[in-house]
Enzyme design. Structure first.
Site, mmCIF file in Angstrom:
data_model
loop_
_atom_site.group_PDB
_atom_site.id
_atom_site.type_symbol
_atom_site.label_atom_id
_atom_site.label_comp_id
_atom_site.label_asym_id
_atom_site.label_seq_id
_atom_site.Cartn_x
_atom_site.Cartn_y
_atom_site.Cartn_z
ATOM 1 C CB SER A 72 163.064 11.231 51.497
ATOM 2 O OG SER A 72 164.266 11.251 51.891
ATOM 3 C CG HIS B 171 166.059 14.632 54.501
ATOM 4 N ND1 HIS B 171 165.381 15.147 53.235
ATOM 5 C CD2 HIS B 171 166.104 13.427 54.238
ATOM 6 C CE1 HIS B 171 165.206 13.768 53.152
ATOM 7 N NE2 HIS B 171 165.353 12.305 53.505
ATOM 8 C CD GLU C 154 165.522 18.376 52.405
ATOM 9 O OE1 GLU C 154 164.959 17.492 52.723
ATOM 10 O OE2 GLU C 154 164.143 18.664 51.629
#
Length: 484
Positions: A194, A419, A320
């Protein structure tokens, strides 16, 4: 730690004593820079003064000051453990056998995510001991300043991309010290997830740090988020000062450095609320274009050949954006018209209709919220990752691409493969995520999947390639490795 074997290592600032845990030796909480307090708040990282004797390195240092993660509902809650003093530290995990045979091991420097607003390299989520032992590599995790302390843009007081400057200081610390821990400073993979992946790519592309990077590991980077425009960053900084009650004409630097850090965090939270818009995952402050560490966009840097010659492993999870929107009623209650209105504001009306139509055709049973979320997955994460992979592979560089498809058996919030979902699999830290909706209850099959995924990553860190995995070829979806 009871039953732990002590180990002492020299660094350029003093000796540290780690502990043996299983097949790895852990050295936690080693300062790589002076505490960013007082006059050093908002300043570039400064050398640590060092210490006499042997510093115990059995526990991680505090996190940098921060509010709770906005993904707590997905990943699980954490007990606040931050302190501005003593927060700039690294954690080193080295295989036991590296201390025995003295052969230098490849190094993975790993950056945590958290939307440039939260996270800590010292959390048990990122305990690198098992990964180091599995792959016979040295793993380094680190803290860097986040939120207003890391990304407030007031260059007139020296505040500009302090977080990226911290990260560059960590790479220099690795260059100067990692050999003492059994690592090879000439073979360094910089990686992260990320915001950490975004940071890793920036470090690999920046002329000031690219020479310290051998390979690049990018997991779920929000590459659809352009660096913050300096004018926008300055406007947000002005709004922030108003929330803090800092009057124009005062000594801004002196005032900000004297305020309690809790007040800085509270104002940042209010600023985030003021700037929040449905469907917008960007934080109020994040890396600023043209500031230290981000001299140009990644698109420009790739075109200039900045990543040439460095092996790349890059990937995303399948779903995600559910992590950001599954718990947001403003998104979950969207109509098709509402979804199109938001997308039009993001990418233009014509493109919004085309993108929405294409995703709706692929997901015929989906609600407008699900279609919108799928669009955001592509716009913010997948499209950029594929663009980077396509460019790198087209240049003849070693490139490996993956998609992580695991989703929990019980998925009440329809997160899917969301995610951050791959993190416990990479580090084999399943037990650090109790009651995490993104994970569910880990089974033997999940642990086996983690072993497979982590083995692939460590092979890449070691050799720049992955056994039994065809390198990615431009625009070749069949060359994307799926993990489920």
């Amino acid at each position: 730690m009871t039953g732990a074997e002590s180990q002492v290592v020299d660094t350029d600032r003093g000796k540290v004593r780690g502990v043996t845990e299983g097949e790895a030796i852990s050295f936690r909480g080693i300062p790589y820079a002076a505490s960013p307090v007082g006059e050093l708040r908002f300043a570039p990282p400064q050398p640590h003064p060092g210490w006499l004797g042997v510093r115990e390195a059995a526990t991680a240092g505090p996190a940098v000051p921060q509010a709770a993660s906005r993904l707590e509902q997905v990943m699980g809650q954490r007990v606040p453990d931050w302190n501005e003093d003593g927060s700039l530290t690294v954690n080193v995990f080295t295989p036991r056998r590296a201390r025995e045979d003295r052969a230098p091991r490849p190094v993975l420097v790993w950056w945590h995510g958290g939307g440039f607003t939260s996270g800590s390299g010292g959390w048990d989520w990122y305990d690198g001991g098992r990964l180091a032992a599995l792959g016979d590599i040295v793993v380094v995790t680190a803290n860097y300043r986040v939120g207003p302390l890391g990304y407030l843009y007031l260059p007139e007081i020296g505040a500009a991309n302090s977080g990226p400057q911290d990260q560059a200081a960590v790479l220099r610390w690795v260059r100067d010290n990692i050999a003492s821990f059994g690592g090879d400073p000439r073979t360094v993979t910089v990686g992260g997830q990320s915001a950490g992946a975004y940071s890793a790519l920036s470090l690999a592309l920046d002329p000031q740090t690219t020479g310290l990077v051998t390979r690049v590991l990018l997991e779920s980077g929000p590459f659809g988020l352009p660096p913050q425009d300096p004018q926008n960053a300055a406007e947000n900084a002005e709004a922030y000062l108003r929330l803090l009650g800092v009057q124009s004409g005062t000594d801004t630097a002196k005032t900000l450095r004297a305020l309690p850090v809790e007040q800085l965090l509270s104002a940042y939270g209010r600023l985030a609320g003021q700037l929040a818009r449905p469907g917008n995952a960007a934080p109020p402050m994040y890396p600023v274009l043209g500031g230290p560490g981000v001299p140009r966009t990644w698109q420009r840097a790739l075109a200039d050949g900045a990543l040439e010659g460095k092996a790349l492993l890059i990937g995303t999870t399948r779903d995600e954006a559910t992590a950001f929107f599954a718990f947001d009623p403003r998104v979950q209650n969207l109509t098709a018209t509402g979804a199109l209105d938001i997308l039009a504001g993001q990418i233009g009306e014509q493109d919004a209709h085309e993108v929405y139509r294409r995703h709706a055709a692929r997901l015929p049973q989906a609600t407008p919220a699900q279609i919108f979320t799928a669009v955001q997955t592509d716009e913010l994460f997948r499209d950029g990752a594929l663009q980077i992979a396509d460019h790198h592979a087209a240049g003849g560089n070693a490139t490996y691409a993956y998609q992580f498809d695991y989703q929990p058996a019980e998925d009440a919030h329809a997160l899917g493969a969301t995610h951050c979902g791959e993190l416990p699999f990479l580090f084999n830290t399943f037990d650090a995520y109790p009651d995490s909706p993104m994970l569910g209850r880990p089974t033997d099959a999940q642990r086996a999947l983690g072993h497979t995924f982590a083995t692939a990553v460590t092979e890449f860190v070691t050799t720049g390639s992955v056994n039994d995995w065809l390198p990615y070829a431009t625009a070749t979806a069949a060359r994307i490795r799926h993990f489920a």
